[in-house]
Design an enzyme around this catalytic site. Structure first.
Site, short mmCIF file in Angstrom:
data_model
loop_
_atom_site.label_atom_id
_atom_site.label_comp_id
_atom_site.label_asym_id
_atom_site.label_seq_id
_atom_site.Cartn_x
_atom_site.Cartn_y
_atom_site.Cartn_z
N VAL A 12 1.99 0.61 -2.37
CA VAL A 12 3.40 0.78 -2.03
C VAL A 12 3.75 2.25 -1.88
CG1 VAL A 12 5.75 0.38 -2.86
CG2 VAL A 12 4.02 -1.40 -3.10
N THR A 119 8.66 -3.07 -8.44
CA THR A 119 9.38 -4.30 -8.79
C THR A 119 9.61 -4.33 -10.30
OG1 THR A 119 8.29 -5.37 -6.96
CG2 THR A 119 9.31 -6.81 -8.60
N GLU A 151 1.02 -6.83 2.06
CA GLU A 151 -0.22 -6.11 2.34
C GLU A 151 -0.81 -6.61 3.64
OE1 GLU A 151 -2.86 -6.07 -1.04
OE2 GLU A 151 -1.18 -5.60 -2.36
N LYS A 200 14.90 -8.79 -4.93
CA LYS A 200 13.45 -8.71 -4.80
C LYS A 200 12.76 -9.89 -5.49
CE LYS A 200 9.22 -7.42 -4.67
NZ LYS A 200 8.37 -7.11 -3.56
N ASN A 204 10.81 -13.16 -3.50
CA ASN A 204 9.43 -13.56 -3.78
C ASN A 204 9.38 -14.99 -4.30
OD1 ASN A 204 8.06 -11.35 -2.93
ND2 ASN A 204 7.65 -10.50 -4.96
N GLY A 253 -2.09 -15.77 -4.04
CA GLY A 253 -2.59 -14.79 -5.01
C GLY A 253 -1.95 -13.46 -4.69
N CYS A 256 1.54 -9.30 -6.15
CA CYS A 256 2.99 -9.49 -6.36
C CYS A 256 3.37 -10.89 -6.84
CB CYS A 256 3.74 -9.17 -5.08
SG CYS A 256 3.82 -7.41 -4.78
C1 UDX Z 1 3.46 -1.64 -6.39
C2 UDX Z 1 4.66 -1.60 -7.27
O1 UDX Z 1 4.79 -0.44 -7.91
C3 UDX Z 1 4.80 -2.83 -8.04
O2 UDX Z 1 5.85 -2.81 -8.94
C4 UDX Z 1 5.07 -3.82 -6.99
O3 UDX Z 1 5.44 -5.05 -7.52
C5 UDX Z 1 3.82 -3.99 -6.17
O4 UDX Z 1 3.48 -2.82 -5.62
P1 UDX Z 1 1.03 -1.07 -6.07
O5 UDX Z 1 1.39 0.05 -5.16
O6 UDX Z 1 0.41 -2.29 -5.50
O7 UDX Z 1 2.30 -1.48 -6.94
O8 UDX Z 1 0.23 -0.59 -7.30
P2 UDX Z 1 -1.13 0.17 -7.37
O9 UDX Z 1 -1.86 0.04 -6.09
O10 UDX Z 1 -1.72 -0.25 -8.65
O11 UDX Z 1 -0.66 1.70 -7.47
C6 UDX Z 1 0.01 2.26 -8.51
C7 UDX Z 1 -0.37 3.74 -8.56
O12 UDX Z 1 0.42 4.39 -9.55
C8 UDX Z 1 -1.83 4.00 -8.91
O13 UDX Z 1 -2.41 4.87 -7.97
C9 UDX Z 1 -1.74 4.65 -10.29
O14 UDX Z 1 -2.77 5.59 -10.53
C10 UDX Z 1 -0.39 5.31 -10.23
N1 UDX Z 1 0.20 5.61 -11.55
C11 UDX Z 1 0.16 4.70 -12.54
C12 UDX Z 1 0.82 6.82 -11.74
O15 UDX Z 1 0.84 7.67 -10.86
N2 UDX Z 1 1.40 7.08 -12.95
C13 UDX Z 1 1.35 6.22 -13.99
O16 UDX Z 1 1.87 6.51 -15.07
C14 UDX Z 1 0.70 4.98 -13.76
C1 UDX Z 2 4.28 -10.57 -0.81
C2 UDX Z 2 5.61 -10.64 -0.05
O1 UDX Z 2 5.42 -11.30 1.21
C3 UDX Z 2 6.20 -9.26 0.15
O2 UDX Z 2 7.47 -9.35 0.73
C4 UDX Z 2 6.30 -8.59 -1.22
O3 UDX Z 2 6.81 -7.29 -1.09
C5 UDX Z 2 4.96 -8.55 -1.91
O4 UDX Z 2 4.45 -9.87 -2.03
P1 UDX Z 2 1.77 -10.07 -0.19
O5 UDX Z 2 1.44 -10.50 -1.57
O6 UDX Z 2 1.16 -8.80 0.30
O7 UDX Z 2 3.34 -9.92 0.02
O8 UDX Z 2 1.28 -11.22 0.82
P2 UDX Z 2 1.86 -12.51 1.51
O9 UDX Z 2 1.55 -12.41 2.94
O10 UDX Z 2 3.25 -12.76 1.14
O11 UDX Z 2 0.90 -13.64 0.91
C6 UDX Z 2 0.87 -13.91 -0.47
C7 UDX Z 2 -0.06 -15.06 -0.76
O12 UDX Z 2 0.51 -16.27 -0.29
C8 UDX Z 2 -1.44 -14.97 -0.12
O13 UDX Z 2 -2.41 -15.36 -1.05
C9 UDX Z 2 -1.36 -15.95 1.04
O14 UDX Z 2 -2.61 -16.48 1.36
C10 UDX Z 2 -0.43 -16.99 0.47
N1 UDX Z 2 0.28 -17.78 1.49
C11 UDX Z 2 1.20 -17.17 2.30
C12 UDX Z 2 0.06 -19.14 1.61
O15 UDX Z 2 -0.76 -19.71 0.87
N2 UDX Z 2 0.77 -19.85 2.55
C13 UDX Z 2 1.69 -19.29 3.38
O16 UDX Z 2 2.29 -19.99 4.19
C14 UDX Z 2 1.91 -17.89 3.24
#
Ligand code: UDX
Ligand code: UDX
Length: 434
Positions: A12, A119, A151, A200, A204, A253, A256
């Site tokens: 993100v 989130t 993603e 949010k 979801n 899966g 999120c």
């Molecule tokens: C994000 C959001 O932050 C989460 O709340 C949302 O629901 C999904 O997406 P994401 O970007 O997927 O998370 O997380 P991740 O890929 O794990 O990245 C988090 C980053 O924050 C990592 O690079 C980690 O090293 C960094 N981090 C963590 C910091 O910089 N400071 C900290 O104290 C902890």
């Molecule tokens: C989701 C939300 O779409 C996004 O808005 C939020 O910010 C983060 O969470 P993401 O988890 O990256 O995004 O993927 P998404 O495309 O939503 O799919 C989530 C899961 O649902 C996947 O495992 C996908 O295979 C599954 N899925 C999706 C189904 O099984 N059926 C569907 O019709 C759509």
């Protein structure tokens, strides 16, 4: 143009930073992982997200990376928080990374706005506001600007959003965050902070509910002789319902949905409310991942000593992310049943997540000699596979198409015993792409 500090160089944070730089803003991305910052400075992108590498490269002159909070906050107008919020044992979101960021903020003399991208449970903004005030940072604004980026399409989702949600305590902060998005076309929803946080979680939850709903319809289709792909098409054409998120499969899966559903369930429970529908959505999803085992049993009997090929490990295509991927539960169940697991994924690193499986470089290698295959992730490569060659290389040509990606008639012609999800034997054509 503004100066934006982004805390967290994950999926993100990087997408947010790259997209703001692309709008012309100066962006500094801060992370706690030295290797991550080093890699980014060297032009390497630590995650797989289509279009992100090009976007970071194209805007390199407006992007810097640092480990230092002081460097990040210097002259910043916005302090975006995009650190992870994983679930704790209780199901509540772990906000420790957020508190670390808030407590580390320093040297902020002029007004800047802390913007929550991560989130978080409803009520977090109010707590952060109070903490900022306690720390003598009453002049710093606060806004909630949740992400809706999926993603694999994150860059597009950011640049062409369905909506931009901005919740703030002060109108001036909401205005500033709205202005920061100038150049992005999309309706802006302005509201209070708690409502932005809930939007949010509710969005979801609505998407997950649709998935579990269609998965239950699929299970009833299997029992009654209907084809869920046709059913979803027919249902989705109703304008009041719409076609998206009606793809039946082996469950959702990702980083999120599973964590956010638990967080919302816990949030409700902590407030004294039992969220029955959400509990059912979560349970249906858990069972859905495991139903594949029953399908394999029906064809193969015991799985002890059988070889099962898993095609795809990522929780969905076009990402290397395997967080909460159905493949992990499936592999674990297969190993527990005594099966040998062979697996292929074009980008996810199978060796680190499935040490008990044999990781293969190609789908055909994974399929060779196997007693069954499960299509777990609908990677485009699988649509073009030579399935006839695959069938003849297997010990037993059984395919469970966990995403209803392939055309059952073609697969049967290629020599497979084909099972989809919610598709009665003999029915159906390839799945839709909604
Ligand atoms: C994000 C959001 O932050 C989460 O709340 C949302 O629901 C999904 O997406 P994401 O970007 O997927 O998370 O997380 P991740 O890929 O794990 O990245 C988090 C980053 O924050 C990592 O690079 C980690 O090293 C960094 N981090 C963590 C910091 O910089 N400071 C900290 O104290 C902890
Ligand atoms: C989701 C939300 O779409 C996004 O808005 C939020 O910010 C983060 O969470 P993401 O988890 O990256 O995004 O993927 P998404 O495309 O939503 O799919 C989530 C899961 O649902 C996947 O495992 C996908 O295979 C599954 N899925 C999706 C189904 O099984 N059926 C569907 O019709 C759509």
């Amino acid at each position: 143009m503004s100066r934006v500090a982004v805390f967290g160089a994950g999926y993100v944070g990087l997408v947010t930073g790259a997209c703001f730089a692309d709008l012309g803003h100066d962006v500094v991305i801060r992370d706690v992982l030295p290797e991550r910052i080093e890699a980014l400075r060297g032009g390497a992108v630590p995650i797989y997200e289509p279009g992100l590498e090009e976007l970071l490269a194209r805007n390199a002159e407006r992007l810097t990376y640092t480990l230092e909070v002081a460097v990040a906050v210097r002259d910043a107008d916005f302090l975006y928080v995009a650190v992870g919020t994983p679930p704790t044992y209780s199901g509540d979101a772990d906000l420790s990374a957020i508190w670390t960021v808030v407590d580390e903020l320093q040297g902020l003399e002029r007004r800047a706005v802390v913007v929550m991208k991560s989130t978080v449970p409803v009520g977090t903004g109010a707590k952060v506001r109070a903490r900022l005030d306690e720390r003598g940072l009453g002049h710093i604004g606060y806004a909630s600007n949740p992400e809706f980026t999926a993603e694999g399409t994150a860059v597009r989702d950011f640049q062409q959003p369905d909506r931009i949600v901005i919740g703030a305590f002060e109108p001036v902060d909401a205005d500033a965050v709205a202005d920061l998005h100038a150049g992005i076309d999309g309706p802006i929803v302005r509201c209070d902070v708690a409502s932005a946080e809930m939007i949010k979680l509710a969005a979801n939850a609505a998407l997950m509910t649709r998935i579990s709903f269609i998965n239950e319809i699929a299970n009833v289709c299997e029992a009654t002789g209907a084809d869920v792909v046709r059913v979803a098409e027919g249902v989705g054409l109703d304008r009041r319902i719409g076609p998206s998120f009606l793809r039946a499969g082996i469950g959702y899966g990702g980083s999120c949905f599973p964590k956010d559903s638990l967080a919302l369930k816990q949030l409700a429970a902590n407030s004294g409310y039992h969220f029955q529908l959400l509990n059912a959505v979560i349970e249906v999803n858990e069972l859905q991942k495991r139903r594949v085992i029953g399908k394999l049993n029906r064809h193969l009997g015991t799985l002890r000593g059988k070889t099962v090929a898993l095609l795809g490990l990522a929780f969905k295509p076009n990402t290397d992310d395997t967080r909460e991927a159905p493949s992990l539960v499936l592999a674990g169940r297969l190993v527990a049943e005594g099966a040998d697991v062979r697996a292929w994924d074009p980008v996810a690193d199978g060796r680190s997540i499935l040490p008990q499986a044999t990781i293969c470089a190609t789908p055909l290698e994974a399929l060779r000699g196997a007693d069954a295959a499960v299509l777990v992730t609908e990677w485009a490569e699988l649509a073009d596979l030579d399935w006839a060659a695959a069938a003849s290389s297997m010990r037993n040509a059984l395919l469970v198409d966990g995403r209803n990606m392939l055309d059952p008639t073609e697969l049967r012609a290629a020599g497979f015993t084909y099972e989809g999800i919610g598709r009665a034997a003999g029915s159906g054509s390839a799945g839709g792409s909604v």
